[in-house]
Design a protein around this motif. Structure first.
Motif, PDB file in Angstrom:
ATOM      1  N   ILE A 218     -16.802 -15.993  10.434  1.00  0.00           N
ATOM      2  CA  ILE A 218     -16.143 -15.262  11.519  1.00  0.00           C
ATOM      3  C   ILE A 218     -15.235 -14.211  10.891  1.00  0.00           C
ATOM      4  CG2 ILE A 218     -14.561 -15.444  13.475  1.00  0.00           C
ATOM      5  CD1 ILE A 218     -15.598 -18.315  13.817  1.00  0.00           C
ATOM      6  N   GLU A 219     -15.431 -12.964  11.270  1.00  0.00           N
ATOM      7  CA  GLU A 219     -14.666 -11.871  10.677  1.00  0.00           C
ATOM      8  C   GLU A 219     -13.659 -11.330  11.688  1.00  0.00           C
ATOM      9  OE1 GLU A 219     -18.202  -9.774   9.598  1.00  0.00           O
ATOM     10  OE2 GLU A 219     -18.139  -8.494  11.387  1.00  0.00           O
ATOM     11  N   TRP A 220     -12.416 -11.345  11.269  1.00  0.00           N
ATOM     12  CA  TRP A 220     -11.337 -10.785  12.075  1.00  0.00           C
ATOM     13  C   TRP A 220     -10.900  -9.488  11.388  1.00  0.00           C
ATOM     14  CZ3 TRP A 220     -10.491 -13.434  16.497  1.00  0.00           C
ATOM     15  CH2 TRP A 220     -10.846 -14.796  16.546  1.00  0.00           C
ATOM     16  N   ALA A 221     -11.321  -8.363  11.943  1.00  0.00           N
ATOM     17  CA  ALA A 221     -11.075  -7.064  11.319  1.00  0.00           C
ATOM     18  C   ALA A 221      -9.894  -6.370  11.976  1.00  0.00           C
ATOM     19  CB  ALA A 221     -12.319  -6.187  11.420  1.00  0.00           C
ATOM     20  N   VAL A 222      -9.031  -5.797  11.151  1.00  0.00           N
ATOM     21  CA  VAL A 222      -7.866  -5.055  11.634  1.00  0.00           C
ATOM     22  C   VAL A 222      -7.917  -3.639  11.051  1.00  0.00           C
ATOM     23  CG1 VAL A 222      -5.353  -4.890  11.655  1.00  0.00           C
ATOM     24  CG2 VAL A 222      -6.473  -7.142  11.838  1.00  0.00           C
ATOM     25  N   ARG A 223      -7.906  -2.676  11.933  1.00  0.00           N
ATOM     26  CA  ARG A 223      -7.869  -1.269  11.516  1.00  0.00           C
ATOM     27  C   ARG A 223      -6.416  -0.877  11.259  1.00  0.00           C
ATOM     28  NH1 ARG A 223     -10.845   4.012  14.071  1.00  0.00           N
ATOM     29  NH2 ARG A 223      -9.407   5.597  13.298  1.00  0.00           N
ATOM     30  N   ILE A 224      -6.183  -0.288  10.094  1.00  0.00           N
ATOM     31  CA  ILE A 224      -4.840   0.142   9.698  1.00  0.00           C
ATOM     32  C   ILE A 224      -4.821   1.661   9.632  1.00  0.00           C
ATOM     33  CG2 ILE A 224      -3.038  -0.035   7.934  1.00  0.00           C
ATOM     34  CD1 ILE A 224      -4.398  -2.633   7.003  1.00  0.00           C
ATOM     35  N   ASP A 225      -3.970   2.278  10.409  1.00  0.00           N
ATOM     36  CA  ASP A 225      -3.872   3.743  10.453  1.00  0.00           C
ATOM     37  C   ASP A 225      -3.068   4.228   9.252  1.00  0.00           C
ATOM     38  OD1 ASP A 225      -4.102   6.351  11.320  1.00  0.00           O
ATOM     39  OD2 ASP A 225      -2.442   6.192  12.760  1.00  0.00           O
ATOM     40  N   SER A 226      -3.584   3.928   8.072  1.00  0.00           N
ATOM     41  CA  SER A 226      -2.846   4.137   6.827  1.00  0.00           C
ATOM     42  C   SER A 226      -2.543   5.601   6.538  1.00  0.00           C
ATOM     43  CB  SER A 226      -3.633   3.542   5.656  1.00  0.00           C
ATOM     44  OG  SER A 226      -4.946   4.079   5.613  1.00  0.00           O
ATOM     45  N   GLN A 227      -3.384   6.494   7.020  1.00  0.00           N
ATOM     46  CA  GLN A 227      -3.224   7.895   6.646  1.00  0.00           C
ATOM     47  C   GLN A 227      -2.101   8.596   7.400  1.00  0.00           C
ATOM     48  OE1 GLN A 227      -5.254   8.767   3.864  1.00  0.00           O
ATOM     49  NE2 GLN A 227      -5.264   6.551   4.198  1.00  0.00           N
ATOM     50  N   SER A 228      -1.506   7.908   8.376  1.00  0.00           N
ATOM     51  CA  SER A 228      -0.414   8.517   9.139  1.00  0.00           C
ATOM     52  C   SER A 228       0.958   8.160   8.573  1.00  0.00           C
ATOM     53  CB  SER A 228      -0.485   8.067  10.604  1.00  0.00           C
ATOM     54  OG  SER A 228      -0.222   6.670  10.718  1.00  0.00           O
ATOM     55  N   GLY A 229       0.988   7.368   7.509  1.00  0.00           N
ATOM     56  CA  GLY A 229       2.267   6.937   6.943  1.00  0.00           C
ATOM     57  C   GLY A 229       2.304   7.096   5.435  1.00  0.00           C
ATOM     58  N   VAL A 230       3.229   6.402   4.799  1.00  0.00           N
ATOM     59  CA  VAL A 230       3.401   6.534   3.352  1.00  0.00           C
ATOM     60  C   VAL A 230       2.376   5.716   2.578  1.00  0.00           C
ATOM     61  CG1 VAL A 230       5.864   7.010   3.579  1.00  0.00           C
ATOM     62  CG2 VAL A 230       5.091   4.650   3.236  1.00  0.00           C
ATOM     63  N   GLY A 231       1.595   4.892   3.259  1.00  0.00           N
ATOM     64  CA  GLY A 231       0.602   4.067   2.592  1.00  0.00           C
ATOM     65  C   GLY A 231      -0.770   4.697   2.524  1.00  0.00           C
ATOM     66  N   TRP A 232      -0.849   6.010   2.399  1.00  0.00           N
ATOM     67  CA  TRP A 232      -2.145   6.691   2.412  1.00  0.00           C
ATOM     68  C   TRP A 232      -2.946   6.401   1.144  1.00  0.00           C
ATOM     69  CZ3 TRP A 232      -2.865  10.578  -1.299  1.00  0.00           C
ATOM     70  CH2 TRP A 232      -1.705  11.040  -1.923  1.00  0.00           C
ATOM     71  N   VAL A 233      -2.282   5.991   0.067  1.00  0.00           N
ATOM     72  CA  VAL A 233      -2.992   5.551  -1.139  1.00  0.00           C
ATOM     73  C   VAL A 233      -3.179   4.041  -1.126  1.00  0.00           C
ATOM     74  CG1 VAL A 233      -2.921   5.401  -3.673  1.00  0.00           C
ATOM     75  CG2 VAL A 233      -2.170   7.499  -2.516  1.00  0.00           C
ATOM     76  N   ASP A 234      -2.117   3.325  -0.824  1.00  0.00           N
ATOM     77  CA  ASP A 234      -2.117   1.859  -0.817  1.00  0.00           C
ATOM     78  C   ASP A 234      -1.595   1.405   0.541  1.00  0.00           C
ATOM     79  OD1 ASP A 234      -1.665  -0.868  -1.157  1.00  0.00           O
ATOM     80  OD2 ASP A 234      -0.930  -0.661  -3.200  1.00  0.00           O
ATOM     81  N   SER A 235      -2.488   0.910   1.401  1.00  0.00           N
ATOM     82  CA  SER A 235      -2.108   0.594   2.786  1.00  0.00           C
ATOM     83  C   SER A 235      -1.074  -0.522   2.879  1.00  0.00           C
ATOM     84  CB  SER A 235      -3.349   0.213   3.599  1.00  0.00           C
ATOM     85  OG  SER A 235      -3.916  -1.003   3.132  1.00  0.00           O
ATOM     86  N   ARG A 236      -0.897  -1.296   1.798  1.00  0.00           N
ATOM     87  CA  ARG A 236       0.083  -2.390   1.819  1.00  0.00           C
ATOM     88  C   ARG A 236       1.522  -1.889   1.851  1.00  0.00           C
ATOM     89  NH1 ARG A 236      -1.537  -5.256  -3.583  1.00  0.00           N
ATOM     90  NH2 ARG A 236      -1.432  -3.052  -4.181  1.00  0.00           N
ATOM     91  N   LEU A 237       1.698  -0.591   1.572  1.00  0.00           N
ATOM     92  CA  LEU A 237       3.052  -0.044   1.439  1.00  0.00           C
ATOM     93  C   LEU A 237       3.694   0.323   2.770  1.00  0.00           C
ATOM     94  CD1 LEU A 237       2.521   2.297  -1.651  1.00  0.00           C
ATOM     95  CD2 LEU A 237       3.480  -0.017  -1.618  1.00  0.00           C
ATOM     96  N   ASP A 238       2.918   0.302   3.864  1.00  0.00           N
ATOM     97  CA  ASP A 238       3.469   0.770   5.135  1.00  0.00           C
ATOM     98  C   ASP A 238       2.925  -0.070   6.286  1.00  0.00           C
ATOM     99  OD1 ASP A 238       4.593   2.151   7.204  1.00  0.00           O
ATOM    100  OD2 ASP A 238       3.747   4.113   6.668  1.00  0.00           O
ATOM    101  N   THR A 239       3.787  -0.924   6.829  1.00  0.00           N
ATOM    102  CA  THR A 239       3.392  -1.734   7.983  1.00  0.00           C
ATOM    103  C   THR A 239       3.933  -1.148   9.286  1.00  0.00           C
ATOM    104  OG1 THR A 239       5.313  -3.189   7.689  1.00  0.00           O
ATOM    105  CG2 THR A 239       3.254  -3.835   6.607  1.00  0.00           C
ATOM    106  N   ALA A 240       4.483   0.059   9.211  1.00  0.00           N
ATOM    107  CA  ALA A 240       5.017   0.696  10.416  1.00  0.00           C
ATOM    108  C   ALA A 240       3.948   1.473  11.172  1.00  0.00           C
ATOM    109  CB  ALA A 240       6.177   1.634  10.045  1.00  0.00           C
ATOM    110  N   VAL A 241       2.789   1.664  10.557  1.00  0.00           N
ATOM    111  CA  VAL A 241       1.712   2.400  11.220  1.00  0.00           C
ATOM    112  C   VAL A 241       0.983   1.474  12.205  1.00  0.00           C
ATOM    113  CG1 VAL A 241       1.430   3.943   9.259  1.00  0.00           C
ATOM    114  CG2 VAL A 241       0.086   1.829   9.366  1.00  0.00           C
ATOM    115  N   ALA A 242       0.038   2.041  12.942  1.00  0.00           N
ATOM    116  CA  ALA A 242      -0.688   1.259  13.952  1.00  0.00           C
ATOM    117  C   ALA A 242      -1.659   0.274  13.295  1.00  0.00           C
ATOM    118  CB  ALA A 242      -1.448   2.196  14.876  1.00  0.00           C
ATOM    119  N   PHE A 243      -1.652  -0.955  13.806  1.00  0.00           N
ATOM    120  CA  PHE A 243      -2.608  -1.998  13.424  1.00  0.00           C
ATOM    121  C   PHE A 243      -3.343  -2.399  14.697  1.00  0.00           C
ATOM    122  CE2 PHE A 243       0.162  -2.040   9.882  1.00  0.00           C
ATOM    123  CZ  PHE A 243      -0.374  -2.797   8.853  1.00  0.00           C
TER     124      PHE A 243
END
Length: 320
Positions: A218-243
């Motif tokens: 069972i796959e639970w997929a979460v889209r992270i809008d990483s490119q709108s915040g400071v985590g555009w290289v490493d998405s772990r760096l910004d949890t303020a963007v949309a999930f």
């Protein structure tokens, strides 16, 4: 869901692991079970015994009750035994090996549902194994070099037509290290990889990132809008963007199923990157990855799914 397990659930993790706390609460609330919790660092301060006789097997730890009733194990964050050091390094190494060998052997011999099997878990944490297996499973992989050869690294960086990221290769405990884009200043630091093999990869310009929690098919997929915040290289760096909850294309799901089956994993947290070219690039899978924040952000029943797997052998959730 109120079905009770026929045996106990054992969680092997650190005493202060918040994921362990969350799963324990979920097991109590949904299944009326209080799991056994074990921090391996408590041994050999506490006593342990394994006995095999004509009437069967017995396992006991002085601070843990019910090991012989365990039906499933969450091999969450195992630690080496905490053995007091002495004056002799060789003696310390011997005692550490004896304690680790005893406790691991006693636990691994439990005939239970393992999430994950410790042998598969250990092999799957090796990044090179992941990349090779993901490639064979049909995933797109950024062109990669992993090396401690300074000249190889310098040649790779010079040969690429776009940015290159670098990151750690191992999965041992230690301070968080982010993924970075290699700069001209980093060329002077390349000799430091001699004693620390480093991963270099083509940087993939992204539409967004995905973090996928895999629970036995069972796959639970979460889209992270990483490119709108400071985590555009490493998405772990910004949890303020949309999930937001998402679904994978059928072809990606097929590759994911093949990958996890080949690695022998029933659980894992995967990072994928969706490039500007629309391709789904595999970055890594962590059999012991963090996912509580994904449930907080999206409301997905991730802990309920895992609890159902441990209790019922099926991670499905009603009314998904």
């Amino acid at each position: 869901m109120t079905t009770r397990a026929t045996g106990s659930v054992l969680m092997v993790t650190e005493a202060d692991d918040l994921h362990g706390d969350a799963l324990a609460a979920t097991l109590r609330n949904h299944h009326g079970l209080t799991p056994i919790r074990l921090d391996m660092r408590d041994f050999p301060r506490e006593n342990g015994t394994f006995r095999l006789a004509s009437d069967g097997t017995g396992r006991s730890l002085s601070h843990v009750l019910g090991l012989d009733d365990v039906a499933s194990v969450w091999w969450r964050r195992p630690q080496p035994c905490l053995v007091p050091g002495g004056a002799d390094r060789a003696d310390d190494d011997f005692r550490q090996a004896e304690c680790d060998g005893f406790l691991q052997g006693m636990l691994w011999s439990i005939p239970a549902l393992w999430v994950n099997d410790p042998g598969a878990d250990r092999t799957a944490t090796r990044k090179i194994v992941q990349l090779e297996t993901a490639y064979r499973a049909g995933f797109a992989i950024p062109e990669t070099l992993i090396t401690n050869d300074v000249d190889e690294a310098r040649d790779f960086l010079a040969s690429r037509h776009g940015p290159v990221i670098y990151k750690r290769t191992g999965t041992g405990r230690g301070p968080f290290t982010e993924t970075r884009i290699a700069s001209a200043a980093d060329l002077d630091r390349l000799p430091t990889i001699r004693h620390s093999p480093t991963t270099f990869q083509d940087f993939i310009p992204a539409e967004y990132d995905l973090r996928v929690v895999w629970v036995d098919g069972i796959e639970w997929a979460v889209r992270i809008d990483s490119q709108s915040g400071v985590g555009w290289v490493d998405s772990r760096l910004d949890t303020a963007v949309a999930f937001t909850p998402d679904r994978l294309p059928a072809s990606v799901s097929k590759s994911l199923t093949t990958l996890m089956g080949a690695l022998g994993l029933t659980f894992g947290v995967l990072d994928l990157r969706v490039g500007l070219d629309g391709e789904f690039y595999f970055l890594e899978v962590n059999p012991q990855g963090q996912f509580a924040y994904l449930e907080i952000k999206t409301g997905l029943p991730l802990f309920e799914s895992l609890a159902n797997l441990l209790v019922l052998g099926d991670g499905s959730v009603a009314d998904r």
